[in-house]
Design an enzyme around this catalytic site. Structure first.
Site, PDB file in Angstrom:
ATOM      1  N   ASP A  94       1.181  -1.452  -0.210  1.00 55.57           N
ATOM      2  CA  ASP A  94       0.273   0.449   0.404  1.00 55.57           C
ATOM      3  C   ASP A  94       0.897   1.386   0.053  1.00 55.57           C
ATOM      4  OD1 ASP A  94      -2.208   2.022   0.104  1.00 55.57           O
ATOM      5  OD2 ASP A  94      -2.971   1.127   2.552  1.00 55.57           O
ATOM      6  N   ASP A 279      -8.813   0.529   6.374  1.00 56.50           N
ATOM      7  CA  ASP A 279      -7.969   0.312   7.797  1.00 56.50           C
ATOM      8  C   ASP A 279      -8.978   0.327   8.637  1.00 56.50           C
ATOM      9  OD1 ASP A 279      -5.861   0.043   8.762  1.00 56.50           O
ATOM     10  OD2 ASP A 279      -4.908   1.168   8.218  1.00 56.50           O
TER      11      ASP A 279
HETATM   12  P1  13P Z   1      -9.564   4.655   5.490  1.00 51.50           P
HETATM   13  O1  13P Z   1      -7.893   5.293   5.963  1.00 51.50           O
HETATM   14  O2  13P Z   1     -10.114   4.981   5.323  1.00 51.50           O
HETATM   15  O3  13P Z   1      -9.824   3.117   6.424  1.00 51.50           O
HETATM   16  O4  13P Z   1      -8.348   3.827   4.458  1.00 51.50           O
HETATM   17  C1  13P Z   1      -7.474   3.419   4.374  1.00 51.50           C
HETATM   18  C2  13P Z   1      -6.856   3.113   2.504  1.00 51.50           C
HETATM   19  O5  13P Z   1      -6.892   3.658   2.001  1.00 51.50           O
HETATM   20  C3  13P Z   1      -4.996   2.383   2.712  1.00 51.50           C
HETATM   21  O6  13P Z   1      -4.877   2.778   1.467  1.00 51.50           O
END
Ligand code: 13P
Length: 333
Positions: A94, A279
């Site tokens: 990520d 996340d």
């Molecule tokens: P959130 O903080 O909305 O859960 O997004 C997580 C995300 O985009 C990880 O790359």
């Protein structure tokens, strides 16, 4: 050099093609520790949902990327043990921030990487993304790129303001980089504080903050320009208010935490959006469950007695997302 194929992992290519055609989205859940990974795999195995395990820079710093890779390898075996004969699990980097980070993940057995060069000028974003694509594709590893800027804070990625993706750029960008999927900015945002009070309206009945709606017009423009091309939404936690309320009632302090309404994510899942990143919601589920145990049983000091309930709460959340929001259940029988 380790090939993800030897670890039982898959890349995103086929998974995304099916999701776009089938009008659903694949969950991309971040993980940092064993309980989170167990909850993700239990929920995916039980619902037979394809799943993307995401490793952020913060996770790599916290848990170590080699260890996380072995955990993902273990997750494939664990999924089979749970009765999921043909687990469809992606190990994804990520927000890769450099060619070197992406290369090291490809070399270590990741099946998918993101190169996030969205903060660079357009031509530099293209050049860096293409360099990663050229390397990753030699090993059949798929690449996510980003165009446009999301607001919010996530581990070490942060931006004060968002800039929507410009639909007029997407054909040129996708063609020249050769990326496999594109993360776009249409109003989602990282973290539990996605919008300021000023950006929201207040629901007169509940007193809750109502965030501004996602820019579906921009999404539809992009879909028209790139028919069938896999689109990704980052920053898609809904920040369930039950968890926020419980955390605050049990001594926490999360004022004005607000997320993306699930109806809007459900709608997005039916479009070319085929990967939705979540996340923060899992962090909230975990925190609420742990606070609950500490409140109810102040004498508890066995981590299994509070991490166990946290795992159960996260599993419940992941199953809800898979079944009721993304519609990916039963898509990896
Ligand atoms: P959130 O903080 O909305 O859960 O997004 C997580 C995300 O985009 C990880 O790359």
């Amino acid at each position: 050099m380790v090939s993800y194929k030897d670890l039982g992992l898959v890349n995103t290519r086929e998974m995304f093609a099916k999701a776009v055609a089938g009008g659903y989205a694949i969950p991309a859940f971040n993980f940092n520790n064993m309980e989170q990974l167990q909850a993700i795999i239990q929920a995916s195995a039980e619902t037979k949902s394809p799943v993307i395990l995401q490793v952020s820079k913060g996770a790599r710093n916290y848990a170590n990327k080699t260890l996380l890779r072995y955990m993902a390898q273990g997750a494939v075996e664990y999924a089979k043990e749970l009765g999921w004969e043909n687990p469809q699990i992606v190990l994804h980097l990520d927000h890769g921030d450099s060619f070197e980070t992406c290369k090291s993940c490809v070399d270590l057995g990741f099946s998918s990487v993101m190169i996030d060069a969205s903060s660079l000028p357009y031509e530099e974003n293209i050049a860096l993304t293409k360099k990663v694509v050229d390397y990753a594709h030699q090993f059949d590893v798929t690449v996510e790129a980003e165009l446009g800027v999301l607001a919010g804070v996530e581990d070490e990625v942060s931006a004060a303001e968002s800039h929507y993706t410009k639909p007029e750029e997407v054909i040129d960008f996708a063609t020249r980089t050769g990326c496999d999927s594109l993360a776009i900015s249409i109003g989602t945002s990282h973290g539990a504080y996605k919008f300021t009070r000023e950006q929201c309206t207040v629901d007169p009945k509940t007193g809750r903050l109502v965030p501004p709606p996602l820019a579906f017009d921009v999404l539809h423009e992009i879909e028209k320009k790139l028919p069938g091309f896999p689109i990704v939404l980052h920053g898609s936690s809904s920040v369930p208010q039950e968890y926020v309320d419980e955390i605050n009632a049990l001594g926490g302090k999360l004022p004005d935490a607000v997320g993306i309404p699930e109806e809007q994510l459900r709608e997005a899942s039916k479009s070319a959006v085929c990967k939705i990143n979540i996340d923060s919601d899992s962090r909230l589920a975990m925190t609420a469950a742990i606070r609950r145990v500490f409140h109810d049983k102040p004498g508890e000091f066995d981590p299994r007695k509070y991490l166990g309930p946290a795992r159960d709460e996260m599993k419940k959340l992941y199953m809800h997302k898979i079944i009721n929001v993304l519609g990916s259940d039963g898509k990896a029988e």
